[in-house]
Scaffold this motif. Structure first.
Motif, PDB file in Angstrom:
ATOM      1  N   ASN A  44       0.794  -1.221   0.000  1.00  0.00           N
ATOM      2  CA  ASN A  44       0.000   0.000   0.000  1.00  0.00           C
ATOM      3  C   ASN A  44       0.826   1.271   0.000  1.00  0.00           C
ATOM      4  O   ASN A  44       0.296   2.345  -0.239  1.00  0.00           O
ATOM      5  CB  ASN A  44      -0.952  -0.012   1.202  1.00  0.00           C
ATOM      6  CG  ASN A  44      -1.960  -1.136   1.106  1.00  0.00           C
ATOM      7  OD1 ASN A  44      -2.616  -1.280   0.088  1.00  0.00           O
ATOM      8  ND2 ASN A  44      -2.049  -1.947   2.140  1.00  0.00           N
ATOM      9  N   ASN A  45       2.127   1.149   0.288  1.00  0.00           N
ATOM     10  CA  ASN A  45       2.995   2.332   0.259  1.00  0.00           C
ATOM     11  C   ASN A  45       4.407   1.912  -0.125  1.00  0.00           C
ATOM     12  O   ASN A  45       4.758   0.746  -0.074  1.00  0.00           O
ATOM     13  CB  ASN A  45       2.975   3.064   1.611  1.00  0.00           C
ATOM     14  CG  ASN A  45       3.431   2.170   2.748  1.00  0.00           C
ATOM     15  OD1 ASN A  45       4.529   1.631   2.721  1.00  0.00           O
ATOM     16  ND2 ASN A  45       2.581   2.012   3.768  1.00  0.00           N
ATOM     17  N   MET A  46       5.201   2.886  -0.529  1.00  0.00           N
ATOM     18  CA  MET A  46       6.536   2.596  -1.044  1.00  0.00           C
ATOM     19  C   MET A  46       7.506   2.109   0.032  1.00  0.00           C
ATOM     20  O   MET A  46       8.401   1.328  -0.261  1.00  0.00           O
ATOM     21  CB  MET A  46       7.110   3.830  -1.754  1.00  0.00           C
ATOM     22  CG  MET A  46       6.470   4.089  -3.084  1.00  0.00           C
ATOM     23  SD  MET A  46       6.678   2.697  -4.214  1.00  0.00           S
ATOM     24  CE  MET A  46       5.159   2.800  -5.126  1.00  0.00           C
ATOM     25  N   GLU A  47       7.352   2.542   1.271  1.00  0.00           N
ATOM     26  CA  GLU A  47       8.235   2.059   2.336  1.00  0.00           C
ATOM     27  C   GLU A  47       8.069   0.554   2.505  1.00  0.00           C
ATOM     28  O   GLU A  47       9.028  -0.193   2.638  1.00  0.00           O
ATOM     29  CB  GLU A  47       7.944   2.765   3.670  1.00  0.00           C
ATOM     30  CG  GLU A  47       8.252   4.247   3.683  1.00  0.00           C
ATOM     31  CD  GLU A  47       7.162   5.090   3.028  1.00  0.00           C
ATOM     32  OE1 GLU A  47       5.988   4.674   3.003  1.00  0.00           O
ATOM     33  OE2 GLU A  47       7.495   6.168   2.518  1.00  0.00           O
ATOM     34  N   GLU A  48       6.830   0.101   2.479  1.00  0.00           N
ATOM     35  CA  GLU A  48       6.514  -1.318   2.591  1.00  0.00           C
ATOM     36  C   GLU A  48       7.082  -2.093   1.394  1.00  0.00           C
ATOM     37  O   GLU A  48       7.592  -3.188   1.539  1.00  0.00           O
ATOM     38  CB  GLU A  48       4.992  -1.459   2.652  1.00  0.00           C
ATOM     39  CG  GLU A  48       4.468  -2.834   2.836  1.00  0.00           C
ATOM     40  CD  GLU A  48       2.944  -2.866   2.831  1.00  0.00           C
ATOM     41  OE1 GLU A  48       2.423  -3.990   2.779  1.00  0.00           O
ATOM     42  OE2 GLU A  48       2.285  -1.817   2.858  1.00  0.00           O
TER      43      GLU A  48
END
Length: 105
Positions: free
Chosen positions: A29-33
């Protein structure tokens, strides 16, 4: 490394691939993940399918993984928003690196 295939992308793209028969799907769901997940998948899977957006955000990691070994192959595909304009085509570069032949249009 086993010959397993994974798809790591937005939830809609992962769902589409899983409906098509890919068993191992990892929605992010996000780029860090996505960055952390990509590093983990590279140790376990021989083919990783991801989106061009994720590929662009983690180009250094993908290039490092790809330069160290032929596997895993990281294949970047357009997401539901469409293809990203690029100077070079990652699929074309992957084919050239793996089989040593440059595709000509």
């Amino acid at each position: 490394m086993s010959s397993k295939i994974a798809v790591m992308a937005d939830p809609d793209t992962v769902t589409g691939f899983m409906l098509g028969g890919i068993k191992d799907g990892f929605p992010v769901n996000n780029m860090e993940e996505a960055g952390d997940k990509l590093k983990k998948l590279a140790k376990e899977y021989s083919i990783i399918i991801t989106t061009e957006e994720i590929g662009d955000n983690f180009r250094e990691i993908i290039d490092k993984i790809s330069s160290e070994s032929a596997l895993p192959m990281i294949i970047e595909i357009p997401d539901k928003k469409g293809s990203v304009e690029r100077e070079s085509d990652p699929i074309r570069e992957l084919i050239k690196r793996v089989i040593g032949v440059e595709m000509v249009e």
